[in-house]
Design a protein around this motif. Structure first.
Motif, short mmCIF file in Angstrom:
data_model
loop_
_atom_site.label_atom_id
_atom_site.label_comp_id
_atom_site.label_asym_id
_atom_site.label_seq_id
_atom_site.Cartn_x
_atom_site.Cartn_y
_atom_site.Cartn_z
N ARG A 64 -8.44 -1.14 0.56
CA ARG A 64 -8.23 -0.10 -0.46
C ARG A 64 -7.83 1.24 0.16
O ARG A 64 -7.06 2.01 -0.43
CB ARG A 64 -9.50 0.10 -1.28
N TRP A 67 -3.87 0.59 1.52
CA TRP A 67 -3.17 -0.44 0.76
C TRP A 67 -1.66 -0.42 1.02
O TRP A 67 -0.98 -1.43 0.82
CB TRP A 67 -3.44 -0.26 -0.73
N LYS A 99 -11.76 -8.36 -9.29
CA LYS A 99 -11.27 -8.58 -7.92
C LYS A 99 -11.66 -9.97 -7.41
O LYS A 99 -10.86 -10.65 -6.75
CB LYS A 99 -11.79 -7.50 -6.98
#
Length: 315
Positions: A64, A67, A99
């Motif tokens: 994250r 990314w 997710k």
């Protein structure tokens, strides 16, 4: 033989809560091959179980932050290819988040999960071929064991969970207890003077207080406590695997809301878990089949040392 993939990625306590699913499955399908998809920082947990065959790791927390990097997408493609390389008789998304549901789609095989009314992110249920209504207001261990039973067609277990990690030793030969003083948020901490009083109480009975740590600030706190408690030991920095080998050497553990308290329970060590900022009703420490786990406190509460001592005497 059945090939089954469990998807349970985070966090430490939640991954530990999923371990009884492995034992439940093996009770009904002794020859099953069970693989696991998990966040890289918690991969040692399924690896502790001798019957988990293959552990696939993801790094969502790290991905994250970066990314846009090509390296991130290469890593995602690599783990996706590894997961899809073999067919499964069942893919169980024990996490129930969008997710995890997306990652479950990487695997080849029928996907099972919670229905839209049973999870926080209802959209995730659209990723499953089979979705089940499972009451939300019950302990996480019970929810996951129920999901696996409904997905694989055996009776929902009613007994206490078996984590499959037990390394229990003779308590009479142990001369220490573990103090899990560190946690992810300061609001979950138990006051240092309480730890000191607890350590001094048991030092008078000949029990050493063992203080593990992971970060520099936790190490400093451990030393502040240790200097006030006779014979207290600040452990060296240990990996999760190393700490799992040390935990069964103690008589009991006292811990705040941290994954290590759950790990002690999974290793069949008696635990008193202290909660000061969260409600333990649904995700508190769940004892196994040998040792008892007791959760005390709750949001906005600071359990007294005498309360902890009373619970320790009881167990």
């Amino acid at each position: 033989m059945k090939r089954i993939l469990l998807v349970k990625t985070t966090s430490m306590g939640d991954v530990i809560h999923a371990l009884p699913v492995v034992e439940d499955i093996l009770q009904y399908f002794p020859d099953a091959q069970i693989d696991w998809l998990v966040e890289e920082s918690f991969a040692d947990i399924p690896r502790l179980h001798p019957q988990v065959k293959q552990v696939f790791t993801v790094a969502v927390r790290r991905w994250r932050k970066h990314w846009w990097r090509c390296q991130t997408w290469r890593e995602i493609a690599t783990v996706r290819q590894a997961v899809s390389a073999q067919s499964y008789d069942a893919v169980l998304d024990l996490q129930g988040l969008l997710k995890s549901a997306v990652m479950a789609c990487w695997a080849r095989g029928p996907r099972h999960g919670y229905d839209a009314r049973s999870i926080r992110e209802p959209l995730a249920s659209r990723c499953y071929q089979h979705a089940y209504p499972i009451a939300y207001h019950q302990h996480a261990v019970t929810r996951m064991r129920t999901l696996a039973a409904m997905a694989l067609g055996y009776a929902v277990p009613q007994d206490r969970p078996n984590y499959g990690l037990s390394k229990q030793h003779e308590c009479s030969k142990r001369t220490a207890f573990l103090a899990f003083h560190a946690t992810s948020r300061d609001s979950k901490l138990w006051p240092e003077n309480h730890w000191v009083a607890l350590g001094q109480h048991y030092a008078a009975q000949g029990l050493q207080m063992w203080l593990p740590w992971a970060s520099a600030s936790e190490q400093v706190r451990a030393h502040r406590i240790a200097v006030q408690v006779p014979h207290a030991v600040v452990l060296p920095k240990l990996s999760l695997q190393q700490l799992a080998n040390e935990i069964p050497q103690v008589c009991f553990a006292v811990g705040v809301d941290t994954g290590l308290s759950h790990l002690a329970a999974a290793l069949d060590v008696p635990v008193v878990a202290i909660y000061t900022d969260t409600d333990p009703a649904f995700t508190g420490v769940a004892g196994g089949r040998v040792a008892v786990a007791v959760n005390i406190g709750g949001k906005g509460q600071v359990p007294a040392v005498t309360t902890v001592l009373t619970q320790l005497r009881a167990i």
